[in-house]
Design an enzyme around this catalytic site. Structure first.
Site: not given
Length: 856
Positions: A270, A272, A274, A304-305, A327
């Site tokens: 979905g 990431m 980074n 979320h990220e 997570e």
């Protein structure tokens, strides 16, 4: 031989020996379309001079290896994805020059050519262990270091990494090759898996967030062919809201300077996290009308990220045992942020209706595992990276917040960030901080919630007096025999009464709400003694707990007669969840559940409820209904959806969702005529835009029914020459009920050259209910593929094939028997066995539900 695996013990040994000072990575992206140049310089110290260790590098042609000025022969030093490093000194420098391979599976450095305009786009994806496909690494999260990237690329490209993008420098002013080099500044110390390089002819838009701790540059990027779909104003507003919320709540400035979000093609995940360089699926930039739930989910991905920038990137797990925490925290935090800081104030209702259901399902599969899984090596990480990690973990953290209180939880969290900034930590470190801030003992709580598997069921039990009041009231807790743990739950109980309203049906209104701690097999709730029995008694009101709930007889009758009378959307979501659990557990008939949906979904207000609940009903029709009832139930479902779509407000999410569901349910001549009319314009529904995505849904439904063939699919592809069009066309082709379509589709699915998203669309479409005759041969072909598909396609792509390619439409006792025989004799990889077991479990559940529906 270890291959690409790495054990926890090996990582601990290497971490005890090494301290990494820095990485310098030179990538040349101009050497061809198959490989790229990769030169890595790693400086590190060793606590035991003379010791030996290894570095990691996967799928590379190694030209030179130099350790402390001494050349090592690649033919002997590089083997089995490892570079042996003998005779270490106190201070070391390793230089490796290699050619690495572009990926088409999303692992490592993925290369994509847009069919619309031929432009090239690259992006990296490194979690869990794939940075080693791009540069030489010590591939484990606890060997953090600063990274310096120098990237050579065509001078008209955009190149983005963790540090701010510098101005490109021509390789040589006299050189007219059109190449340039981007020399990025060193990063903060970080783990290999959150480094990133994104390069290509991306469209770029820049903004600045003016925050309480200073300015943060915000970049948004996408393919040139998607520029018209980049709703950047909406994305910037959401990003700014999230930054303001997290910086305030975490009491720690954003740690990575700038924040770029890049929407990339053919992504196998979905998004990431980074550091400062977030990559997301470019399907999140929709080209057609989407319901609110789509945008709500996209918002949750973005938040979320961002939460990971603190939890995961600033403070990183020591080893992948705590991947769940990484997570689960980001998952909990994203819904918390949505509900508190964005327009999606009912985010927790959507969580209950959709995301949480994936956790309940995963926790009842034979592959369930404790949230804190014992990840002894990288292979175990891959197998345990699932909805237990995300959805159940977030639910349990929500329970923890209810258990200790939000303010103490945040106090502990803030101290955790300060104590471990730019370092590594374990769950035990967080637990210490939370115990100190809350004053509650949490080791026992962690033991029962994090180190055991399975979901509990909570059921009300009571006696009524002659006056309709409760005598003794108890909550009974049970567990599956194979997962027998009974847990402590902080639980809300809502008492709802029917009251007359201005309308004919009245409303269901909350009379009283209490919270209790549930423990053991039976919990007496003294507060309810003497209370008048309500029309609806709702356990787990406010949804603090992760547990299946049951409705008493009166409550079930109340919601069956009119769930839409219940005004509170979260309470409705809990009732929907209970009804769906009962259907899956063969306690409610599929027929009754479908009728509950048809009677109440038209009045549902939660965006996720509107879009997700019809998918549960469709599964009930196709898989859980008794075969002797199925034809009649399919007709009832189809005609009910037609009525719903015609009654829905023009242009509403309800109208769009019911149209999509109607297309998927179509089986009668009337329905097919409607679909054809929507496609050619001879049937118009007020407010319904038959745009490109909806057109593909109609084409695919007609193809699956054998009402259209290649001519219609090819004509639609002529209208839509994008990569999305090619993917949808592939899905429509394999949907056709012919042996030829299935054979060609299955061959393409197993072909390593088929792109990620095309493979995914085909797998979702190929084995359909109602096509049992034509897919009958594919149980054996699926089982044969299970032996090798993870090796041939890679773990991510192979997992998609195994998880979604199991031919569940063939469900029967004979299928169970055949799969059991295969499981008893197979030596297939652990991941493959897991997905076969899950498919078998889904079929067994469906057969039990069919038996229950036969009694309806």
């Amino acid at each position: 031989m270890p291959g690409t695996n790495l054990t926890r013990d090996e990582a601990a040994t290497r971490a005890a020996l090494l301290d990494v000072t820095s990485y310098s990575i030179d990538l040349d992206l101009t050497t061809g379309d198959k490989t790229f140049g990769s030169t890595t310089t790693i400086r590190f110290t060793a606590s035991e001079p003379g010791a030996e260790t290894f570095a990691d590098l996967v799928d590379a042609i190694v030209h030179e290896i130099t350790l402390n000025g001494v050349s090592l022969d690649p033919a002997t030093a590089y083997a089995d994805s490892r570079i042996t490093l003998p005779g270490l000194q106190a201070d070391n420098e390793l230089v490796v020059r290699a050619d690495c391979t572009y990926s088409h599976t999303g692992e490592g450095l993925h290369r994509f050519v847009d069919p619309v305009d031929g432009r090239v786009y690259l992006y990296s994806q490194f979690e869990v262990p794939d940075a080693r496909r791009v540069f030489t690494t010590f591939e484990q999260p606890d060997l953090k270091a600063p990274f310096t990237f120098n990237v050579t690329a065509p001078d008209h490209w955009k190149v983005v990494s963790n540090s701010p993008s510098p101005e490109p420098e021509p390789l040589d002013e006299a050189d007219e090759s059109g190449k340039a080099v981007w020399r990025f500044a060193p990063t903060k110390p970080m783990s290999t898996y959150i480094t990133a390089v994104v390069a290509g002819e991306y469209h770029e838009v820049q903004h600045v967030y003016h925050g309480k701790h200073g300015d943060i540059p915000l970049g948004h990027y996408c393919r040139q062919s998607l520029v018209e779909h980049l709703d950047v104003d909406v994305l910037v507003e959401l990003t700014q809201q999230s930054f303001a919320f997290f910086e305030e709540q975490f009491d720690y400035p954003y740690p990575f300077g700038k924040y770029d979000q890049l929407y990339v093609p053919e992504y196998n995940m979905g998004a990431m996290e980074n550091a400062g360089c977030v990559t997301l699926r470019d399907e999140y930039l929709p080209r057609s009308r989407q319901p609110r739930s789509f945008y709500e989910f996209r918002a949750s991905v973005i938040t979320h990220e961002m939460a990971h920038m603190w939890f995961g990137n600033l403070v990183t797990m020591q080893w992948w045992d705590d991947l769940w925490l990484n997570e689960s925290f980001a998952e909990w935090a994203c819904y918390w942020c949505e509900a508190e800081a964005t327009e999606y104030t009912d985010a927790w209702t959507g969580f209950t209706n959709a995301r949480k259901q994936t956790g309940y399902r995963a926790d009842q599969l034979p592959s369930t595992h404790p949230i804190a899984a014992d990840n002894v090596d990288l292979h175990a990480v891959e197998v345990n990276f699932d909805m237990i990690t995300y959805a159940k973990g977030a639910s349990v953290l929500k329970q923890l917040v209810a258990w200790v209180g939000l303010d103490p939880f945040l106090a502990g969290l803030r101290q955790y960030f300060k104590d471990h900034e730019f370092g590594n930590a374990t769950f035990a470190d967080l637990l210490v901080a939370l115990e100190k801030s809350s004053g509650r003992e949490l080791e026992g709580w962690a033991q029962e919630w994090l180190q055991t598997a399975g979901v509990n069921t909570l059921t009300p039990s009571f006696e009524l007096g002659a006056d309709g009041t409760y005598g003794a009231f108890r909550i009974l807790q049970t567990a599956a025999p194979e997962q027998p743990t009974l847990r402590r739950h902080r639980l809300g109980i809502g008492l709802y009464d029917a009251v007359p309203g201005s309308g004919a049906n009245g409303r269901l209104v909350l009379r009283e709400y209490i919270e209790v701690d549930v423990e053991g097999a039976e919990t007496v709730v003294a507060e309810l003694a003497g209370k008048q029995q309500p029309d609806l008694l709702l356990l787990n009101d406010q949804d603090h707990a992760f547990a299946k709930i049951r409705l008493d007889e009166r409550s079930l009758a109340t919601v069956t007669a009119g769930l839409s009378k219940l005004d509170d959307s979260l309470a409705r979501a809990l009732v929907w969840s209970s009804a769906w659990d009962m259907t899956r557990d063969a306690e409610m008939s599929a027929t009754d559940f479908v009728r509950l949906v048809l009677a109440n979904i038209g009045a549902e207000t939660d965006a996720w409820g509107v879009t997700r609940i019809p998918t549960y009903a469709a599964l009930a029709v196709n898989a859980y209904s008794a075969p002797e009832h199925r034809g009649a139930l399919r007709a009832e479902w189809e005609s009910g959806l037609r009525e719903l779509l015609l009654a829905a407000d023009p242009g509403s999410d309800h109208q769009l969702t019911f149209t999509r569901s109607y297309a998927a349910a179509a089986h009668s001549d009337q329905a097919f005529a409607d679909l054809e009319g929507l496609l050619d314009g001879t049937w118009a529904v007020e407010g319904l835009a038959v745009d490109q995505d909806l057109r593909w849904a109609l084409v695919t439904a007609l193809a699956a029914a054998g009402r259209s063939g290649e001519a219609l699919i090819a004509a639609e592809l002529g209208r839509d020459k994008t990569i999305a069009g090619k993917e949808k066309a592939a899905a429509a082709r394999v949907a056709q009920p012919t042996a030829e379509a299935k054979a060609e589709g299955w061959r393409a699915i197993l072909d390593p050259g088929t792109p990620n998203e095309t493979c995914r669309e085909m797998v979702f479409s190929i084995f359909r209910y109602g096509q049992e005759d034509v897919i009958a041969p594919y149980l054996e072909q699926y089982l044969e593929a299970a032996d090798t598909v993870i090796d041939t396609l890679g773990f991510h792509k192979g997992s998609v094939v195994l998880e979604f390619g199991f031919p569940k439409a063939l469900g029967s006792p004979e299928l169970i028997e055949r799969v059991d025989a295969w499981l008893a004799g197979t030596d297939a990889p652990k991941g493959a066995v897991r997905y076969v077991n899950e498919g078998r479990a889904d079929v067994a559940r469906a057969l039990a539900a069919q038996a229950r529906d036969a009694q309806a």
